[in-house]
Design a protein around this motif. Structure first.
Motif, PDB file in Angstrom:
ATOM      1  N   SER A 197     -60.080  26.487  24.187  1.00 18.18           N
ATOM      2  CA  SER A 197     -58.742  26.343  24.035  1.00 18.18           C
ATOM      3  C   SER A 197     -58.019  24.973  24.303  1.00 18.18           C
ATOM      4  O   SER A 197     -56.796  25.187  24.269  1.00 18.18           O
ATOM      5  CB  SER A 197     -57.945  27.720  24.475  1.00 18.18           C
ATOM      6  OG  SER A 197     -58.455  28.725  23.969  1.00 18.18           O
TER       7      SER A 197
ATOM      8  N   ARG B 223     -51.602  30.483  15.538  1.00 21.57           N
ATOM      9  CA  ARG B 223     -52.157  29.963  16.774  1.00 21.57           C
ATOM     10  C   ARG B 223     -50.879  29.803  17.955  1.00 21.57           C
ATOM     11  O   ARG B 223     -49.818  29.639  17.265  1.00 21.57           O
ATOM     12  CB  ARG B 223     -52.983  28.715  16.745  1.00 21.57           C
ATOM     13  CG  ARG B 223     -51.983  27.567  16.285  1.00 21.57           C
ATOM     14  CD  ARG B 223     -52.883  26.124  15.996  1.00 21.57           C
ATOM     15  NE  ARG B 223     -52.029  25.288  15.318  1.00 21.57           N
ATOM     16  CZ  ARG B 223     -52.496  23.922  14.989  1.00 21.57           C
ATOM     17  NH1 ARG B 223     -53.822  23.603  15.308  1.00 21.57           N
ATOM     18  NH2 ARG B 223     -51.813  22.969  14.271  1.00 21.57           N
TER      19      ARG B 223
ATOM     20  N   VAL C  73     -57.698  30.098  16.884  1.00 23.39           N
ATOM     21  CA  VAL C  73     -57.106  30.333  15.726  1.00 23.39           C
ATOM     22  C   VAL C  73     -57.415  31.925  15.127  1.00 23.39           C
ATOM     23  O   VAL C  73     -58.516  32.118  14.917  1.00 23.39           O
ATOM     24  CB  VAL C  73     -57.430  29.324  14.315  1.00 23.39           C
ATOM     25  CG1 VAL C  73     -56.754  30.106  12.848  1.00 23.39           C
ATOM     26  CG2 VAL C  73     -56.964  28.024  14.970  1.00 23.39           C
TER      27      VAL C  73
END
Length: 511
Positions: A13, A120, A130
């Motif tokens: 991430s 997101r 996502v």
């Protein structure tokens, strides 16, 4: 529509993907994280025709109360019509605070009905994986597909059912309770809770975090919006309102319930209206999916009368007493009973789904000292069940389908106002899904249920899994999806059996 590819929720991430900033937001120094703050994944839920709830929780150290400072963090969110976010249609910023464990419950409004969207989050430089969601249809719709699931004891098996679910062509998932388990039980554990029974907010937060670190559970949440209700293990085994057979002091128990309810809210894609107020929270609700389906979510734990015939002990299979059939006894509480009856008058879709926690049909068992009933379910509250079914009959509810979990077995059957009269008309059709992982009752028990309850058409407790439902203008088609071996993390999932309910009829038909 196929399941969301696993790469979307397994990639790091902190990649810093491009993320357009909402206009007018003033920021100080950017927030930085030493590790991924999205360890618990992302989720969406409560879909309406024009909105959906988006969820995440910042938790770089998920099993250590999240590992976040006490300060608030601004979390931006985006909703787009495409996976690459070239066409962003909604955006906003939420303040993630320590008061709610740095969880986010963003209500994305102004969306189009029956539309797939991608979403997101960003906190500082950390961009989430996502997720994909879908709004409810409005007006005419050809079909709706959903799965329902329950009872996912972490230690007793892997969440292979969710891995399979994420690959399906579904509009949503309905979770019917026991999302976590507060206690360790069963045999042949494949993994461990590692700590004892939670009673404080920090302990419940860590238990949810443990469950939500599971990649397959995260995958299902990232693929579909969820509708969710709780059962008992989110708080304490077999509790009823403010009563627990393990914590007899109701004041102390309500403190535990308050902590458990808050942790549930912090970890589920629920609207702000479901945020607890101490030991109280409202999770029963009505959702409409065009002209195909109305869904009525019920809460049969928070308001129910104390278990009958148990003298304060654990409710189990016992012979009934006079208390069991007192008219005042309730599973839903009077306010929710009235709400349910009022909402039935507004259910105009072809199919009405009553989503509740357990088997509603009578499950009578012969014993040496007479009939026995399971006192923790509707059999402990037969007049409350009758009132619910009376409402369905009085409102002439079109194609009522009751779904449930809790019993760790698949069931299909017919619901009647008086189960002692097999020839009485069927009021509604019932399907119960087995557990995601929790140990089942075994085939001997379900064979006995079938033999002694003629309104049950099917019962099987051997396999773990979930159920799928497809609704269209003519039929409700229900599939019981069974995991081959819940102890095998790579296990396959196979269709155990299929039932159909035809428009205008009552009762399941095997095909």
């Amino acid at each position: 529509m196929t399941g969301i590819p696993r790469r979307h929720f397994l990639v790091g991430s902190l990649a810093g993907a491009a993320f357009a900033a909402p206009c007018g937001i003033v920021r100080g120094a950017p927030v930085t994280f030493s590790s991924d703050p999205y360890t618990l994944g992302i989720a969406s839920g409560c879909p309406r025709a024009d909105r959906v709830i988006l969820w995440t929780r910042l938790a770089p150290q998920p099993l250590e109360d999240g590992g976040m400072p006490d300060t608030a963090v601004e979390v931006e969110w985006q909703v787009a019509e495409d996976e690459k976010f070239a066409r962003v249609v909604a955006r906003g910023t939420e303040r993630a605070t320590s008061e709610l464990a740095h969880s986010v419950h963003a209500e994305a409004r102004g969306l189009q009905p029956d539309r797939v969207y991608w979403y997101r989050f960003r906190a500082g430089t950390a961009v989430s994986p996502v997720g994909r969601t879908r709004t409810a249809p409005a007006g005419r719709k050809a079909r709706v597909r959903f799965a329902f699931a329950s009872c996912q004891q972490y230690e007793q098996g892997f969440f292979s059912a969710y891995r399979d679910m994420a690959t399906r062509d579904l509009d949503l998932v309905v979770h019917l309770g026991d999302y976590i388990y507060e206690r360790s039980w069963g045999s042949r554990h494949v993994r461990k809770h590692g700590v004892g029974i939670p009673t404080t907010l920090a302990e419940y937060r860590n238990r949810y975090a443990l469950y939500k670190t599971d990649v397959d559970l995260q995958g299902a949440h990232a693929a579909f919006p969820f509708l969710s209700i709780w059962d008992d293990h989110e708080v304490m085994d077999d509790y009823a309102n403010d009563r627990s057979y393990t914590v007899h002091d109701s004041v102390q128990f309500l403190k535990i319930r308050a902590a458990a309810y808050q942790a549930y809210y912090e970890h589920m894609p629920l609207p702000p209206s479901a945020r607890p107020r101490g030991p109280d929270a409202t999770i029963y609700e009505h959702y409409r999916f065009g002209d195909v389906m109305d869904v009525l979510l019920l809460d049969d734990r928070q308001y129910r009368s104390a278990s009958a015939c148990t003298n304060g002990g654990r409710p189990t299979w016992i012979a009934p007493c006079a208390e069991r059939i007192e008219e005042a006894r309730t599973m839903l509480g009077r306010a929710q009973e009235k709400w349910f009856d009022d909402r039935l008058s507004d259910c105009r879709a072809r199919w009405t789904i009553v989503a509740q926690q357990t088997l509603m049909a009578q499950d009578r068992r012969d014993a040496d000292d007479g009939d026995h009933y399971w006192m923790d379910g509707w059999d402990g509250y037969p007049n409350a069940r009758r009132r619910l079914l009376d409402g369905l009959a009085a409102h002439q509810t079109r194609n009522p389908i009751v779904i449930g979990g809790d019993r760790h077995a698949f069931y299909a059957g017919s619901l009647k106002r008086d189960f002692t009269r097999p020839d009485e008309p069927t009021v509604a059709t019932e399907f119960v899904g087995t557990s995601i992982t929790s140990d089942g009752p075994g085939e001997a028990s379900t064979r006995k249920a079938l033999a002694e309850n003629p309104h049950l058409a099917f019962a099987s407790g051997e396999k773990r899994g979930y159920a799928t439902v497809e609704l269209d203008e003519k039929t409700c088609r229900v599939g019981f999806e069974a995991v081959d071996d819940v102890k095998d993390i790579k296990s396959s999932v196979r269709r155990l059996t299929t039932f159909v309910v035809e428009d205008g009829t009552r009762g399941p038909k095997a095909i």
